[in-house]
Design a protein around this motif. Structure first.
Motif, PDB file in Angstrom:
ATOM      1  N   ASP A 324       0.849  -1.199   0.000  1.00 49.89           N
ATOM      2  CA  ASP A 324       0.000   0.000   0.000  1.00 49.89           C
ATOM      3  C   ASP A 324       0.884   1.249   0.000  1.00 49.89           C
ATOM      4  OD1 ASP A 324      -1.917   1.946   0.255  1.00 49.89           O
ATOM      5  OD2 ASP A 324      -2.659   1.281   2.221  1.00 49.89           O
ATOM      6  N   ILE A 325       1.414   1.603  -1.154  1.00 49.38           N
ATOM      7  CA  ILE A 325       2.333   2.730  -1.271  1.00 49.38           C
ATOM      8  C   ILE A 325       1.620   4.042  -0.921  1.00 49.38           C
ATOM      9  CG2 ILE A 325       3.913   3.963  -2.783  1.00 49.38           C
ATOM     10  CD1 ILE A 325       4.686   1.056  -2.276  1.00 49.38           C
ATOM     11  N   ALA A 326       0.393   4.208  -1.390  1.00 51.98           N
ATOM     12  CA  ALA A 326      -0.355   5.437  -1.109  1.00 51.98           C
ATOM     13  C   ALA A 326      -0.636   5.569   0.373  1.00 51.98           C
ATOM     14  CB  ALA A 326      -1.663   5.446  -1.902  1.00 51.98           C
ATOM     15  N   GLY A 327      -1.009   4.462   1.011  1.00 52.43           N
ATOM     16  CA  GLY A 327      -1.263   4.498   2.452  1.00 52.43           C
ATOM     17  C   GLY A 327      -0.007   4.805   3.245  1.00 52.43           C
ATOM     18  N   LEU A 328       1.115   4.252   2.804  1.00 53.18           N
ATOM     19  CA  LEU A 328       2.391   4.516   3.466  1.00 53.18           C
ATOM     20  C   LEU A 328       2.765   5.983   3.336  1.00 53.18           C
ATOM     21  CD1 LEU A 328       4.791   3.218   4.945  1.00 53.18           C
ATOM     22  CD2 LEU A 328       5.791   2.696   2.703  1.00 53.18           C
ATOM     23  N   ALA A 329       2.604   6.544   2.149  1.00 48.57           N
ATOM     24  CA  ALA A 329       2.903   7.962   1.943  1.00 48.57           C
ATOM     25  C   ALA A 329       2.003   8.846   2.785  1.00 48.57           C
ATOM     26  CB  ALA A 329       2.748   8.312   0.463  1.00 48.57           C
ATOM     27  N   ALA A 330       0.722   8.487   2.880  1.00 42.57           N
ATOM     28  CA  ALA A 330      -0.215   9.281   3.672  1.00 42.57           C
ATOM     29  C   ALA A 330       0.138   9.239   5.150  1.00 42.57           C
ATOM     30  CB  ALA A 330      -1.637   8.770   3.446  1.00 42.57           C
ATOM     31  N   ALA A 331       0.524   8.062   5.660  1.00 41.44           N
ATOM     32  CA  ALA A 331       0.884   7.939   7.076  1.00 41.44           C
ATOM     33  C   ALA A 331       2.131   8.753   7.394  1.00 41.44           C
ATOM     34  CB  ALA A 331       1.101   6.465   7.419  1.00 41.44           C
ATOM     35  N   ILE A 332       3.124   8.691   6.516  1.00 36.46           N
ATOM     36  CA  ILE A 332       4.346   9.462   6.721  1.00 36.46           C
ATOM     37  C   ILE A 332       4.047  10.963   6.682  1.00 36.46           C
ATOM     38  CG2 ILE A 332       6.568  10.057   5.687  1.00 36.46           C
ATOM     39  CD1 ILE A 332       6.703   7.101   4.708  1.00 36.46           C
ATOM     40  N   SER A 333       3.260  11.388   5.719  1.00 39.27           N
ATOM     41  CA  SER A 333       2.922  12.806   5.583  1.00 39.27           C
ATOM     42  C   SER A 333       2.144  13.299   6.790  1.00 39.27           C
ATOM     43  CB  SER A 333       2.104  13.028   4.302  1.00 39.27           C
ATOM     44  OG  SER A 333       2.849  12.649   3.159  1.00 39.27           O
ATOM     45  N   TRP A 334       1.241  12.474   7.291  1.00 39.26           N
ATOM     46  CA  TRP A 334       0.441  12.839   8.462  1.00 39.26           C
ATOM     47  C   TRP A 334       1.328  13.040   9.688  1.00 39.26           C
ATOM     48  CZ3 TRP A 334      -0.668   9.808  12.970  1.00 39.26           C
ATOM     49  CH2 TRP A 334      -1.676  10.340  13.788  1.00 39.26           C
ATOM     50  N   LEU A 335       2.303  12.162   9.874  1.00 39.59           N
ATOM     51  CA  LEU A 335       3.226  12.307  10.999  1.00 39.59           C
ATOM     52  C   LEU A 335       4.068  13.563  10.849  1.00 39.59           C
ATOM     53  CD1 LEU A 335       4.827   8.825  11.839  1.00 39.59           C
ATOM     54  CD2 LEU A 335       3.526  10.296  13.380  1.00 39.59           C
ATOM     55  N   ALA A 336       4.617  13.778   9.660  1.00 38.27           N
ATOM     56  CA  ALA A 336       5.532  14.900   9.432  1.00 38.27           C
ATOM     57  C   ALA A 336       4.832  16.247   9.462  1.00 38.27           C
ATOM     58  CB  ALA A 336       6.250  14.719   8.097  1.00 38.27           C
ATOM     59  N   ALA A 337       3.514  16.258   9.266  1.00 41.52           N
ATOM     60  CA  ALA A 337       2.771  17.523   9.240  1.00 41.52           C
ATOM     61  C   ALA A 337       2.686  18.164  10.616  1.00 41.52           C
ATOM     62  CB  ALA A 337       1.363  17.291   8.686  1.00 41.52           C
ATOM     63  N   ASP A 338       2.868  17.403  11.658  1.00 38.71           N
ATOM     64  CA  ASP A 338       2.726  17.929  13.012  1.00 38.71           C
ATOM     65  C   ASP A 338       3.806  17.313  13.908  1.00 38.71           C
ATOM     66  OD1 ASP A 338       1.987  18.792  15.531  1.00 38.71           O
ATOM     67  OD2 ASP A 338      -0.154  18.367  15.252  1.00 38.71           O
ATOM     68  N   PRO A 339       5.000  17.908  13.954  1.00 39.34           N
ATOM     69  CA  PRO A 339       6.093  17.356  14.753  1.00 39.34           C
ATOM     70  C   PRO A 339       5.742  17.183  16.227  1.00 39.34           C
ATOM     71  CG  PRO A 339       6.925  19.018  13.237  1.00 39.34           C
ATOM     72  CD  PRO A 339       5.428  19.081  13.172  1.00 39.34           C
ATOM     73  N   GLU A 340       4.911  18.073  16.755  1.00 39.87           N
ATOM     74  CA  GLU A 340       4.532  17.946  18.164  1.00 39.87           C
ATOM     75  C   GLU A 340       3.698  16.684  18.381  1.00 39.87           C
ATOM     76  OE1 GLU A 340       4.549  18.377  22.036  1.00 39.87           O
ATOM     77  OE2 GLU A 340       5.700  19.637  20.652  1.00 39.87           O
ATOM     78  N   ARG A 341       2.795  16.421  17.455  1.00 37.34           N
ATOM     79  CA  ARG A 341       2.019  15.177  17.534  1.00 37.34           C
ATOM     80  C   ARG A 341       2.942  13.959  17.454  1.00 37.34           C
ATOM     81  NH1 ARG A 341      -2.425  15.055  13.262  1.00 37.34           N
ATOM     82  NH2 ARG A 341      -0.625  14.992  11.850  1.00 37.34           N
ATOM     83  N   ALA A 342       3.935  14.026  16.572  1.00 37.43           N
ATOM     84  CA  ALA A 342       4.886  12.927  16.450  1.00 37.43           C
ATOM     85  C   ALA A 342       5.639  12.712  17.753  1.00 37.43           C
ATOM     86  CB  ALA A 342       5.863  13.196  15.305  1.00 37.43           C
ATOM     87  N   ARG A 343       6.012  13.807  18.433  1.00 32.03           N
ATOM     88  CA  ARG A 343       6.721  13.668  19.713  1.00 32.03           C
ATOM     89  C   ARG A 343       5.813  13.069  20.780  1.00 32.03           C
ATOM     90  NH1 ARG A 343       9.443  18.368  17.837  1.00 32.03           N
ATOM     91  NH2 ARG A 343       7.783  19.725  18.583  1.00 32.03           N
ATOM     92  N   THR A 344       4.547  13.477  20.780  1.00 31.65           N
ATOM     93  CA  THR A 344       3.596  12.921  21.745  1.00 31.65           C
ATOM     94  C   THR A 344       3.419  11.423  21.520  1.00 31.65           C
ATOM     95  OG1 THR A 344       2.423  15.028  21.917  1.00 31.65           O
ATOM     96  CG2 THR A 344       1.222  13.049  22.594  1.00 31.65           C
ATOM     97  N   MET A 345       3.322  11.029  20.260  1.00 34.02           N
ATOM     98  CA  MET A 345       3.216   9.610  19.941  1.00 34.02           C
ATOM     99  C   MET A 345       4.489   8.862  20.334  1.00 34.02           C
ATOM    100  SD  MET A 345       1.293   9.821  16.223  1.00 34.02           S
ATOM    101  CE  MET A 345       1.174   8.033  16.036  1.00 34.02           C
ATOM    102  N   GLY A 346       5.614   9.527  20.198  1.00 36.76           N
ATOM    103  CA  GLY A 346       6.872   8.917  20.606  1.00 36.76           C
ATOM    104  C   GLY A 346       6.912   8.635  22.100  1.00 36.76           C
ATOM    105  N   MET A 347       6.382   9.537  22.899  1.00 40.01           N
ATOM    106  CA  MET A 347       6.342   9.302  24.341  1.00 40.01           C
ATOM    107  C   MET A 347       5.421   8.124  24.680  1.00 40.01           C
ATOM    108  SD  MET A 347       8.495  11.259  25.849  1.00 40.01           S
ATOM    109  CE  MET A 347       9.540  10.934  24.417  1.00 40.01           C
ATOM    110  N   ALA A 348       4.324   8.000  23.932  1.00 42.81           N
ATOM    111  CA  ALA A 348       3.437   6.844  24.120  1.00 42.81           C
ATOM    112  C   ALA A 348       4.155   5.554  23.720  1.00 42.81           C
ATOM    113  CB  ALA A 348       2.165   7.028  23.295  1.00 42.81           C
ATOM    114  N   ALA A 349       4.971   5.632  22.668  1.00 44.87           N
ATOM    115  CA  ALA A 349       5.756   4.476  22.246  1.00 44.87           C
ATOM    116  C   ALA A 349       6.726   4.064  23.345  1.00 44.87           C
ATOM    117  CB  ALA A 349       6.511   4.796  20.961  1.00 44.87           C
ATOM    118  N   ARG A 350       7.337   5.046  23.963  1.00 43.54           N
ATOM    119  CA  ARG A 350       8.282   4.769  25.041  1.00 43.54           C
ATOM    120  C   ARG A 350       7.579   4.089  26.225  1.00 43.54           C
ATOM    121  NH1 ARG A 350      13.352   3.599  26.836  1.00 43.54           N
ATOM    122  NH2 ARG A 350      13.564   4.230  29.001  1.00 43.54           N
ATOM    123  N   ARG A 351       6.403   4.553  26.585  1.00 47.97           N
ATOM    124  CA  ARG A 351       5.669   3.932  27.690  1.00 47.97           C
ATOM    125  C   ARG A 351       5.314   2.488  27.359  1.00 47.97           C
ATOM    126  NH1 ARG A 351       3.376   9.154  27.762  1.00 47.97           N
ATOM    127  NH2 ARG A 351       1.579   8.480  26.515  1.00 47.97           N
TER     128      ARG A 351
END
Length: 392
Positions: A324-351
């Motif tokens: 699913d190349i389109a889905g992969l591109a969309a997921a990456i773009s969604w993460l990169a669009a909001d670095p703060e959201r990405a950091r929040t998700m990273g903290m959840a990953a750490r937990r």
């Protein structure tokens, strides 16, 4: 407890070896007697008086197929002579012709062969014929090893599904995820300059063996074409004779892809990026994905990557298909669009990762040992058949 662990190696530099290493350490720390029947072991473990290492030296005969069968025969003979000395025998997949109480399954050749991405065809020549024979023989041997164990321990839900497909009753399965070193892999200061990486872009990390197409770097590169220009990709893996630098150039994204070859200090690299991407076409259990979670990185992966079941929307994105190349591109773009959201998700990953530490994994194995020993009927130890009949 008196435990026999049968494995080719107890080490810290590969996934299965590290699992064995952590189990042995936990057993010794708890005061249990451990015998390791194998080829290699971390020298530091030999200093503990509770540990006995019985070495089966690797055969000098050619091919892994022959070497593994010789190990299986030698270890089976040794166990037949010493079975009554142990409360519990733990093996790893097909490694011996002896029966076991616990069989940890890190890879299922039947699952790999039938997954739809198996690349070997008989018409490809002698080497391919050997690889196909190796896979098919291991499929046969593994099924019998699984059936001969009291309890089968898949290391991921994906592996559990593949084990059940070989005919093993789900009631005989006890899944225990592999662990991760949450001290070594942890968030911290970036080291982009040290790795020659640009400071401004949103950096994705892909890490894996670039010699095998199933890791699916080609899908990541194709997806990157449809992501914003400030998204760059870091590729950690040997690039010698691999087609991916040329593919990045053909796709017009060579300036956004940073091939940095093998990396010794993966924890430092993970602290230097913003997210981890791993759409592997086939993976039994991805240790590098657990390491990314522990490093506080949001993860973009696919359901075909073993261990993906631990990732939820709080810490990552799991796509249904590795194609699913389109889905992969969309997921990456969604993460990169909001670095703060990405950091929040990273903290959840750490937990999440802190619940999957090596220590917790080892304690789950020790608890399983206790349960199996307690459940065994009085006087039953040593009464089972010593070997799996090749005709069964």
């Amino acid at each position: 407890m008196k435990i026999l662990l049968v494995t080719h190696r107890v080490s810290t530099n590969d996934g299965q070896g590290r699992v064995n290493y952590e189990i042995v350490r936990a057993l010794l720390a708890a005061g249990h007697s451990v015998t390791v029947l194998g080829s290699r072991i971390e020298p530091a473990l030999l200093e503990n008086p509770l540990l006995r290492f019985v070495q089966i030296r690797e055969s000098y005969l050619p091919t892994r197929l022959v070497k593994y069968q010789i190990f299986a025969l030698r270890s089976g003979a040794w166990i037949a002579a010493h079975r009554r000395e142990f409360d519990l025998i733990h093996v790893n997949g097909f490694i011996t012709w002896a029966r076991a109480d616990v069989n940890s399954v890190h890879f299922v050749h039947d699952g790999w062969y039938r997954c739809g991405f198996y690349p070997i065809r008989l018409r490809q020549g002698a080497s391919a014929a050997y690889q196909l024979a190796f896979t098919r023989l291991n499929m046969w041997c593994e099924k019998r090893a699984f059936r001969a164990a009291r309890t089968v321990v898949p290391v991921s839900q994906k592996v559990a599904t593949e084990v059940r497909a070989t005919g093993i009753d789900a009631r005989n399965l006890h899944m225990i995820h592999n662990g991760v070193d949450v001290e070594e892999f942890a968030p911290g200061p970036t080291h982009r300059e040290r790795f020659g990486l640009p400071s401004a872009p949103f950096l994705l990390l892909f890490a894996g063996d670039l010699r095998v197409a199933r890791k699916n770097l080609d899908a990541v590169l194709r997806a990157l074409v449809s992501t914003p220009a400030h998204v760059h990709l870091v590729v950690a893996g040997g690039v010698g004779n691999c087609p991916y630098p040329a593919l990045a150039s053909t796709l017009g994204i060579a300036g956004r892809v940073h091939f940095i070859d093998f990396v010794q200090d993966m924890p430092a690299l993970m602290r230097s990026v913003d997210a981890f991407v791993f759409p592997s076409r086939y993976e039994a259990m991805s240790l590098v994905m657990l390491e990314a979670l522990a490093s506080a990185l949001p993860v973009v992966t696919v359901a075909t990557a073993g261990g993906a079941e631990v990732i939820d929307s709080a810490c990552g994105v799991v796509l249904d298909s590795p194609e699913d190349i389109a889905g992969l591109a969309a997921a990456i773009s969604w993460l990169a669009a909001d670095p703060e959201r990405a950091r929040t998700m990273g903290m959840a990953a750490r937990r999440l990762a802190t619940s999957l530490s090596w220590e917790q994994m080892a304690m789950r194995y020790l608890s399983l040992y206790d349960d199996l020993i307690e459940a065994r009927a009085p006087g039953a130890s040593g009464t089972t058949r010593d070997t799996v009949s090749a005709a069964s």
